[in-house]
Design a protein around this motif. Structure first.
Motif, short mmCIF file in Angstrom:
data_model
loop_
_atom_site.label_atom_id
_atom_site.label_comp_id
_atom_site.label_asym_id
_atom_site.label_seq_id
_atom_site.Cartn_x
_atom_site.Cartn_y
_atom_site.Cartn_z
N ASP A 160 -1.38 12.63 -9.71
CA ASP A 160 -1.21 13.00 -8.09
C ASP A 160 0.09 12.94 -7.55
O ASP A 160 0.38 13.11 -6.33
CB ASP A 160 -2.29 12.27 -7.38
N VAL A 215 -7.64 0.57 -2.75
CA VAL A 215 -8.40 1.70 -2.27
C VAL A 215 -7.97 2.29 -1.25
O VAL A 215 -7.50 1.70 -0.06
CB VAL A 215 -9.98 1.12 -2.13
N GLU A 269 -8.51 5.29 1.94
CA GLU A 269 -9.60 6.29 2.51
C GLU A 269 -8.76 7.62 3.07
O GLU A 269 -7.77 7.53 3.72
CB GLU A 269 -10.22 5.66 3.79
N THR A 270 -8.89 8.58 2.42
CA THR A 270 -8.40 9.77 2.86
C THR A 270 -9.12 10.83 3.40
O THR A 270 -10.14 10.78 3.30
CB THR A 270 -7.63 10.51 1.71
N ASP A 279 -9.93 13.65 2.17
CA ASP A 279 -10.76 14.05 0.94
C ASP A 279 -11.69 13.02 0.45
O ASP A 279 -12.66 13.36 -0.60
CB ASP A 279 -9.92 14.34 -0.41
N VAL A 289 -12.62 8.82 -0.66
CA VAL A 289 -12.12 7.53 -0.83
C VAL A 289 -11.58 7.51 -2.57
O VAL A 289 -12.15 7.90 -3.43
CB VAL A 289 -13.10 6.27 -0.83
N SER A 290 -10.22 7.14 -2.45
CA SER A 290 -9.65 7.12 -3.91
C SER A 290 -9.31 5.68 -4.13
O SER A 290 -9.09 4.85 -3.42
CB SER A 290 -8.56 8.06 -3.90
N GLU A 291 -9.10 5.31 -5.57
CA GLU A 291 -9.13 4.03 -5.97
C GLU A 291 -7.84 4.14 -7.25
O GLU A 291 -8.01 4.90 -7.99
CB GLU A 291 -10.14 3.22 -6.68
N ALA A 292 -7.17 3.08 -7.08
CA ALA A 292 -5.99 2.93 -8.39
C ALA A 292 -5.77 1.51 -8.50
O ALA A 292 -5.84 0.82 -7.66
CB ALA A 292 -4.73 3.67 -7.73
#
Length: 82
Positions: A10, A48, A50-51, A53, A55-58
């Motif tokens: 990304d 984690v 919050e966007t 779009d 929730v995204s995790e890395a």
């Protein structure tokens, strides 16, 4: 000092700096501080966010355990000692 720069799929920028007695990992995540949650488990940081779009995790592998975490304007900084 040595430094490494990584970019994920990304296009986020992650830099790791290594010094004689410490290390620093910096990631510009581009989200508000209140939308970030970071846990360090052993030598792994789980982030984690919050966007709009969802929730995204890395996960980031750290050079060592016992890290401290700060965020400022969407920039995540994780520091530790060698």
């Amino acid at each position: 000092m040595s430094n490494t720069q990584l970019a994920g799929g990304d296009e986020r920028i992650v830099r790791r700096y290594e010094y004689d007695d410490s290390w620093v990992l910096v990631a510009d995540l581009g989200v508000a501080d209140e939308d970030l949650d970071v846990d360090v488990v052993g030598a792994t940081a789980i982030v984690v966010a919050e966007t709009d779009d969802g929730v995204s995790e890395a996960e980031f592998e750290l050079p060592g355990p016992e890290a401290s975490v700060t965020t400022n304007n969407g920039v995540l900084t994780i520091t530790g000692e060698k």
